[in-house]
Write a protein that holds these residues in place. Structure first.
Motif, PDB file in Angstrom:
ATOM      1  N   ASP B 174       0.794  -1.221   0.000  1.00  0.00           N
ATOM      2  CA  ASP B 174       0.000   0.000   0.000  1.00  0.00           C
ATOM      3  C   ASP B 174       0.831   1.279   0.000  1.00  0.00           C
ATOM      4  O   ASP B 174       0.539   2.231   0.700  1.00  0.00           O
ATOM      5  CB  ASP B 174      -1.007  -0.001   1.156  1.00  0.00           C
ATOM      6  N   CYS B 175       1.893   1.295  -0.844  1.00  0.00           N
ATOM      7  CA  CYS B 175       2.584   2.567  -1.084  1.00  0.00           C
ATOM      8  C   CYS B 175       1.720   3.384  -2.045  1.00  0.00           C
ATOM      9  O   CYS B 175       0.632   2.959  -2.441  1.00  0.00           O
ATOM     10  CB  CYS B 175       3.976   2.322  -1.649  1.00  0.00           C
ATOM     11  N   LEU B 176       2.211   4.574  -2.439  1.00  0.00           N
ATOM     12  CA  LEU B 176       1.436   5.440  -3.335  1.00  0.00           C
ATOM     13  C   LEU B 176       1.012   4.696  -4.599  1.00  0.00           C
ATOM     14  O   LEU B 176      -0.170   4.676  -4.947  1.00  0.00           O
ATOM     15  CB  LEU B 176       2.274   6.685  -3.685  1.00  0.00           C
ATOM     16  N   GLU B 177       1.970   4.074  -5.282  1.00  0.00           N
ATOM     17  CA  GLU B 177       1.633   3.342  -6.508  1.00  0.00           C
ATOM     18  C   GLU B 177       0.624   2.233  -6.225  1.00  0.00           C
ATOM     19  O   GLU B 177      -0.312   2.011  -6.994  1.00  0.00           O
ATOM     20  CB  GLU B 177       2.892   2.759  -7.153  1.00  0.00           C
ATOM     21  N   GLY B 178       0.828   1.550  -5.112  1.00  0.00           N
ATOM     22  CA  GLY B 178      -0.047   0.439  -4.755  1.00  0.00           C
ATOM     23  C   GLY B 178      -1.487   0.858  -4.484  1.00  0.00           C
ATOM     24  O   GLY B 178      -2.419   0.071  -4.646  1.00  0.00           O
ATOM     25  N   LEU B 179      -1.676   2.101  -4.063  1.00  0.00           N
ATOM     26  CA  LEU B 179      -3.019   2.578  -3.722  1.00  0.00           C
ATOM     27  C   LEU B 179      -3.617   3.534  -4.745  1.00  0.00           C
ATOM     28  O   LEU B 179      -4.833   3.737  -4.752  1.00  0.00           O
ATOM     29  CB  LEU B 179      -2.998   3.302  -2.360  1.00  0.00           C
ATOM     30  N   ALA B 180      -2.773   4.133  -5.605  1.00  0.00           N
ATOM     31  CA  ALA B 180      -3.298   5.244  -6.415  1.00  0.00           C
ATOM     32  C   ALA B 180      -3.030   5.126  -7.914  1.00  0.00           C
ATOM     33  O   ALA B 180      -3.489   5.965  -8.690  1.00  0.00           O
ATOM     34  CB  ALA B 180      -2.747   6.571  -5.888  1.00  0.00           C
TER      35      ALA B 180
END
Lengths: 288, 288
Positions: B174-180
């Motif tokens: 759930d880093c930035l890429e993982g969430l957005a």
């Protein structure tokens, strides 16, 4: 050739002069009270030594944008007497010489890069963890100024699962500084940070926040070296805890140097800032 | 003088040549399959045009450290056929000319700075939000390379209170890429992102994550301009939501330009990367 330096901190101004080999000839420490009082002593010191250039590393926030009307000002500092103080202008009115102008932490980063822990590198980050958290960054041999200057101590971080402390930052409550500067550690456990045993839970929580910030910095600017200064980082048990947590959070995604070489204590200790200021004076003279 | 450019993406390589005014004379798009197949066509294109220098902006992670043994390699990419591929070496073996070498997003940032949304500035950040999230940074007129290159799309962010989606990043969940990134938006609501109505909750959540990252970037590098590209950012309703959330999170702590001037869509659109590569070719020739 005489170089001058002012490391302007929130509690004291350190002023120094050096010869052209950057050997310090004399230094004084002046309490940070009001601009009137403090600057009178600053002027007295430099009047006496007549440097050929002065490098200033100031507490902030400061205006570092040469296109701005308030370039050279200390701006929205909580120290009321210094709000909107035209620091650089006042110095220039008094001395018609070249000046370097940056933040205290940028100056320390520059000092460590040229004469301390990052010698031979072209980029580094210097992070001080004390009553606040500040960060200076050198990229490609120069301190970073963009629209403003880094204020990376206020990074938004994820909470440690066991941490319910609300945070001390007047702007963001639980940003990095709000959760991990010295006062936050002390408040969280109702004991001054320096009195907590080295195996206290406090240091695991602290390492969690600092490692998280280092992962963000690494992903964003990829410095060749990360250097820690400040009172809290005298707790050397933090370093292995930070390595462990950094490794866990980064999870092998980007390559870094060995963590023991990458994340290190400062070498110049209390001289990082003043050394950086002298180097900025030298640069200012060479680029005038 | 003929300049060459390769924008090497994960799905296609765009190759182009321009005259010395950077006017594109010809361009081709080559599918990214294996190095053998793709590079055969890349060579065929440049054999025909014989550029005097080539700028390469590559998908990554890549090695940008000139002191490293694997400088010029694509390194730990999930595209197995391209892992540890000595991209720059293979180009140099074929053509004895100067090369520029950086990431695809750094090239786009450079293109936008010199010819797009950040003309007249000396620093900017370019962020692409599509199937992944990548960021390029220009500081003091040059793309940032430190120990490695920025991978700021993987910044660790705080969760939106209503978001329970686990995240797609194989490294950090759930880093930035993982969430957005686009796939996360689609998976979260079981609908492709582009099919969600413009007033859907999805965009508020998306803006929350992007604004948080922008606050971190601003606190760390203080760019003069932040420029968004990529498929997700064609959803223009995101911009006002991002401004609102950025303002809330920053809470007045550091000065930025007006948000409408600070956080903007890219101007060169699909040409940002290739323009940056041509500019890097020009620089490589001037600095050889």
């Amino acid at each position: 050739m005489i170089y001058g330096a002012i490391e302007a901190g929130g509690t004291k101004f350190v002023c120094a002069v050096s010869d052209e080999n950057l050997t310090i000839l004399e230094r004084v420490s002046i309490p940070t009270t009001t601009p009137e009082e403090t600057m009178k002593e600053v002027f007295a010191f430099f009047d006496q030594h007549q440097p050929n250039a002065i490098g200033i590393g100031s507490f902030g926030p400061i205006d570092v944008n040469p296109l701005s009307e308030t370039y050279g000002f200390i701006t929205s500092t909580p120290k009321v007497a210094w709000q909107d103080y035209p620091f650089l202008n006042e110095m220039k009115k008094r001395y018609d010489i070249p000046f370097g102008w940056t933040t205290d932490v940028n100056a320390a980063a520059y000092g460590e890069m040229k004469k301390g822990a990052a010698v031979g590198k072209s980029s580094c980050m210097y992070i001080t963890v004390g009553t606040g958290i500040g960060a200076g960054i050198v990229v490609d041999g120069k301190v970073i100024h963009g629209y403003g200057h880094p204020e990376a101590g206020h990074l938004l971080v994820r909470r440690h699962v066991e941490d319910t402390y609300e945070g001390t930052c007047p702007f963001h409550k639980d940003c990095l500084e709000g959760l991990a500067a010295g006062p936050a550690i002390g408040n969280r456990f109702e004991t001054p940070a320096q009195n907590l045993p080295t195996d206290h839970k406090a240091w695991e929580i602290e390492a969690h926040y600092l490692a998280q910030a280092l992962v963000s910095y690494t992903l964003t600017v990829s410095p060749e070296k990360i250097i820690f200064g400040g009172g809290v980082m005298k707790q050397k048990q933090l370093f292995p805890l930070i390595y462990k947590e950094f490794e866990k959070l980064m999870n092998g995604y980007v390559a870094t140097p060995n963590l023991e070489d990458y994340i290190v204590p400062c070498q110049l200790e209390d001289n990082a800032g003043i050394t950086g200021c002298l180097l900025l004076a030298e640069d200012a003279l060479n680029n005038k």
